[in-house]
Design an enzyme around this catalytic site. Structure first.
Site, PDB file in Angstrom:
ATOM      1  N   GLY A   1       0.819  -1.220   0.000  1.00 39.68           N
ATOM      2  CA  GLY A   1       0.000   0.000   0.000  1.00 39.68           C
ATOM      3  C   GLY A   1       0.839   1.250   0.000  1.00 39.68           C
ATOM      4  N   ASN A   2       0.245   2.368   0.350  1.00 37.90           N
ATOM      5  CA  ASN A   2       0.980   3.634   0.401  1.00 37.90           C
ATOM      6  C   ASN A   2       0.488   4.479   1.576  1.00 37.90           C
ATOM      7  OD1 ASN A   2      -1.325   5.286  -0.601  1.00 37.90           O
ATOM      8  ND2 ASN A   2      -1.031   3.988  -2.411  1.00 37.90           N
ATOM      9  N   PHE A   3       1.072   5.656   1.729  1.00 36.31           N
ATOM     10  CA  PHE A   3       0.806   6.469   2.917  1.00 36.31           C
ATOM     11  C   PHE A   3      -0.458   7.326   2.821  1.00 36.31           C
ATOM     12  CE2 PHE A   3       5.556   6.058   3.393  1.00 36.31           C
ATOM     13  CZ  PHE A   3       5.493   5.279   4.546  1.00 36.31           C
TER      14      PHE A   3
END
Ligand code: CTP
Length: 400
Positions: free
Chosen positions: A211-213
């Site tokens: 995923g990402n932030f």
């Protein structure tokens, strides 16, 4: 709503006699914080739920509760009616809505509304049966037809102890609508808007993901502002929070997001793609939890589906993309705008402390095929969303 947004605007709040009367306190606080001047009027029943003294202290102004009191000169409703830039009824009971719909004027709140040409915002709160009964619905429709802005009540626990529709909308939502009315931005009435938000999560195994932030805050702010401006909003998000006043669709992976967006955009007028879609996904998803070993682990990734490209342009759908960049902001934005055949792209610099991903602030450059249309400095995400909707509104009205 940021401080000063409503500087000098004059808001008359009419409080009616219902359990939710105490929630008017929060609205008054938010309005005064935003710089608005607030004057409160109360029905006689409302004074049994909250004291005028409390509302006087919070609004920094005398409260009109008895319109026949000597100091009112019998004309307090006329003075208030002429003074107000907007009148908001918070909460509006079934009884007061009936009076407003029929033109009664037997106490200060209904009297002031009848005597004023100011725009009217109504935030109903009542028992679910009272709300859904035909007389109440008829009165609501009559008020809508006269261009009153209704802040739809939410679902949840009611004073009766049961759950249902009838809870007063949140103070933030009511104040956002009052703000949109006061600043002439109630311009998206009836527009069908779809916003995507959050980072997609691509499964590695049943318990892990790539995923990402992204926090989903920018997308949520865009959805909230659109709803406050009158749009019918669907928020497709990987970080759902049961937001009021819109339809929320919870998704996880990019494939799920694509499916939800295909459905949601079928009849939409605007798509704002604020989600951070993972560019790569694990080539294989393990069926059971991967075990830890002492050896390094290789995770092979393949390119993910491009949602915007797959959805493609469609006549009547205004498509807005986002570009999170660490360098060459403008050039990258322009390139993505044409590659994805977008009507607008909102570019933001990431990798800068205190703005962008996961922050409550952002700074963006808004680009359309005709060039840069706005450079928005670092501001709270709700205000950035306001500027983005100003640009979308202008872009749609220009026809591109
Ligand atoms: N986007 C999308 N599907 C993807 C990747 C991105 O729909 N698989 C959308 C994003 O939601 C955003 C826009 O495309 O609105 C641009 O996203 P960004 O990640 O900046 O662009 P990419 O095309 O992925 O390019 P890169 O990551 O190489 O900068």
């Amino acid at each position: 709503m940021t401080q000063g947004r409503l500087q000098g605007r004059r808001v008359a709040i009419g409080v009616c006699g219902g359990i939710a009367a105490y929630k008017a306190i929060e609205c008054i606080r938010l309005l005064t914080e935003a710089g608005a001047e607030v004057r409160v009027m109360m029905t006689p029943e409302a004074t049994r739920f909250v004291t005028p003294l409390t509302l006087e202290a919070l609004s920094y102004n005398p409260v009109a509760a008895d319109w026949l009191a000597p100091q009112g000169g019998g004309e307090s409703h006329i003075k208030l009616a002429e003074w107000a830039n907007v009148i908001a009824i918070v909460p509006a009971t079934a009884n007061t809505m009936a009076k407003l719909a029929l033109g009664f004027a037997d106490e200060i709140v209904s009297g002031t509304v009848l005597a004023s040409r100011a725009p009217l915002v109504i935030a109903p709160a009542m028992n679910d049966v009272m709300l859904t009964q035909q007389p109440t619905q008829d009165h609501l429709n009559a008020l809508r037809a006269r261009r009153a802005v209704i802040v739809e009540p939410a679902s949840g626990r009611l004073a009766s102890g049961k759950s249902g529709v009838g809870r007063l909308a949140s103070a933030e939502r009511i104040v956002a609508v009052i703000g949109a009315v006061l600043t002439g931005r109630r311009t998206l009435d009836g527009l069908r808007v779809v916003v995507s938000a959050g980072g997609t999560r691509e499964a590695v195994d049943p318990v892990r993901y790539v995923g990402n932030f992204s926090s989903g805050k920018m997308g949520r702010a865009l959805a909230e502002v659109a709803a406050a401006r009158g749009a019918d909003v669907t928020l497709v998000t990987t970080v759902p929070s049961g937001a009021e006043g819109m339809t929320e669709v919870a998704v996880g992976s990019a494939t799920e997001m694509l499916k939800a967006l295909e459905q949601a955009t079928a009849h939409a007028d605007v798509l704002v793609m604020a989600a951070a879609v993972a560019d790569y996904v694990p080539e294989q998803v393990a069926a059971s939890k991967l075990r830890r070993t002492d050896r390094p682990m290789d995770l092979r990734l393949r390119p993910n589906v491009d949602i915007l490209k797959t959805l493609g342009p469609r006549a009547g759908l205004y498509r807005v993309g986002f570009a999170a960049e660490t360098e060459d902001l403008r050039a990258q934005a322009q390139q993505k705008l044409s590659a994805k055949q977008l009507d607008m792209i909102v570019a933001n610099q990431v990798g800068v402390d205190g703005q962008g991903l996961a922050s409550d602030f952002n700074a963006v450059t808004i680009v359309t095929p005709s060039g840069i249309v706005a450079d928005v400095p670092r501001l709270p995400k709700l205000e950035v969303a306001d500027r983005i909707w100003d640009a979308i509104d202008a872009g749609r009205n220009r026809g591109g």
